[in-house]
Each structure stands twice: as C-alpha cells, then as structure tokens.
Enzyme design. Sequence first.
Site, PDB file in Angstrom:
ATOM      1  N   ASP A 154       0.847  -1.194   0.000  1.00 48.54           N
ATOM      2  CA  ASP A 154       0.000   0.000   0.000  1.00 48.54           C
ATOM      3  C   ASP A 154       0.882   1.244   0.000  1.00 48.54           C
ATOM      4  OD1 ASP A 154      -2.165  -1.692   0.200  1.00 48.54           O
ATOM      5  OD2 ASP A 154      -2.366  -1.465   2.368  1.00 48.54           O
ATOM      6  N   GLU A 177      -9.389 -11.866  -3.392  1.00 47.67           N
ATOM      7  CA  GLU A 177      -8.367 -11.159  -4.172  1.00 47.67           C
ATOM      8  C   GLU A 177      -7.487 -12.146  -4.937  1.00 47.67           C
ATOM      9  OE1 GLU A 177      -7.957  -7.045  -1.565  1.00 47.67           O
ATOM     10  OE2 GLU A 177      -6.439  -8.589  -1.303  1.00 47.67           O
ATOM     11  N   ASP A 227      -9.432  -8.631   8.651  1.00 48.36           N
ATOM     12  CA  ASP A 227      -8.418  -9.658   8.435  1.00 48.36           C
ATOM     13  C   ASP A 227      -7.927 -10.216   9.767  1.00 48.36           C
ATOM     14  OD1 ASP A 227      -8.537  -9.355   5.669  1.00 48.36           O
ATOM     15  OD2 ASP A 227      -7.063  -7.734   5.685  1.00 48.36           O
ATOM     16  N   LYS A 282      -5.060  -8.850   1.451  1.00 41.49           N
ATOM     17  CA  LYS A 282      -5.874  -9.519   2.460  1.00 41.49           C
ATOM     18  C   LYS A 282      -5.283 -10.872   2.857  1.00 41.49           C
ATOM     19  CE  LYS A 282     -10.207  -8.926   2.819  1.00 41.49           C
ATOM     20  NZ  LYS A 282     -10.105  -7.901   3.865  1.00 41.49           N
TER      21      LYS A 282
END
Length: 297
Positions: free
Chosen positions: A13, A142, A246, A40
Amino acid sequence: MANILVVGSISTDLVVNADRKPEIGETIEGKEFQTFFGGKGANQAVACARLGAQTAMAGAVGEDEFGIRLLENLTYNQVSIDQVVRIKEHASGTALITVVEGDNSIIYVAGANRQFTPEKLFQTEEQLERLKASDIVLVQNETPVKTIEKLILTCQEYHVPVLYNPAPARLISEEWIEKVAFLTPNETEFKVLFPDKTMEEMLFKYPSKLIITLGEDGAVFCNGEKIISIPAFPVERIVDTTGAGDTFNGAFAVAYAEGKTIEESVRYANKAASLSIQRSEAQNGMSTLENLKAFFK
C-alpha cells in the site's frame, strides 16, 4: 500449535496524505507519504502467525523490489513462503491510496496476484502434504476465481476445512458455499452475496457456517437453534480500522484450529480485532499472543 495455510493476495500500500485532490493535469504537494505491507491474504497470514499458529502463505509476487520486501516481511513475521511464487512478467500487487480529510481514494493493481492461477497451487508433493497437514485453510476474493475453486475442491478431497472470507464481495453460488466450512462476510459483503435476503433467513440457512461481522456491533452466527450475537469489545480510542476484518478472520481460524467452539472462536476473534484498531496500519496493528493476553488479563 495450530497449523494454518493462507491462500491469497500479497500487496504493498502506497499512501499519500494531502489537503485536497489534484485537478486533471495539476500537480500539488502532499503532506505525508507512507508505505505499508498489505493484501488480504498476507494480512490474515500475519494475524495467524502473530497469534502463535504455524502459518504458510500461498500466493504470488513480482520479481521486483516490492516483491523482495513483501517476502522479507512475511518471513520476519514467521510466515512460511515456500508456496509463494515469483512472477517475472508482472509487478507485485500495489494499492495507490490518496487520503484527504480522512477519506480514501484507492487505485488497486492486482499485478502478480492475478497470475496465481490454478496450476500454481500445490506444484509439488511437499506442498500438497502441507495442505493435508493443515487444520484449516483461509482464502479471500483477491485471488482468481478458478484458483479458489481448485483450492476448495482439493481441500474437500482431503477433508481440510476452508474459511472463505468473501472480500472484495462478489456473487458466490450455493454450490460453492456448501463446500466450505465457514463463510465470513461483513454487512456490506452480505448484501452482495445475498441480495433481497435477510440476515436472519441466511443465518438459519447456513447454521455454524455463516458468520457475519458487524464492526462495532461484533459478530453473529446461528448455532442451529438460535442466532448468537457476540458483541465487540469496547475500546477507549479507535486509531485505524484497516485490517480489523483480516485480524478477525486470522484469529478465528487460530482459535478454531486449536479446538475452541465457534462461539469461543468468534469471541476470541472479536478480542483480537478490538486490539488491532487501537494501532495504526493493518499488519502493524495486529496483536501478538502475548500482548493479547496481557491486554485482556
């Protein structure tokens, strides 16, 4: 010790804080830039490992600098990376996040995560044996659909329970829901999965399988006779809710794999999630077994 395999995304990120969003063609000065480890799948693997489980990760990263650092981070958190493949032709997964007055705008590039195709699962007998030895397997959305389906079928063949966290949300057929041990959507994901259905109706349809997380209201499931609501643990100050879901999934998997009941596992997961939101950044905020015990002593 719980033995857990997590199949899913591994990403970086890139977060920019600014006073406002730039107009088209405009360059503005940002206030702060930060880099975080995410995805994730990786988040849930780190959550499991920090709570004491023997954890392995299956997924993909690129042959770039991001990929190197993502693998180093998993290793640092004591997550086995023997089943993480390197994809030469694609960059590692990346999320570009702009934060203006607390609101996020995100561009996500799946990159190598999208290349984790079914044939990359269990390429060796050793990897297949690792699956057979797992107490539970976690997977999210994902990862390519065909890969998820192969994983579920393989787990079903060897009687390994699957916890399917359907995030990001998409429609899933009843056929595949029946094949997994647990389905863990949040409120928003539930509405995508079961449009025009009530929570009560679907909880009774999938007793001891469907667990719906409700943020500050905790989580609910049905034990076959009644709906059990387990409240979240109150906290004095919320710093960052990123990764709380998560954390919940990882903690639930650890508790269940260690022999706790579903209700006990949900309660444990709520504790871990409540602790995680009191620290910034998803993986950084995930608790260890030691500080979780200390906090709730």
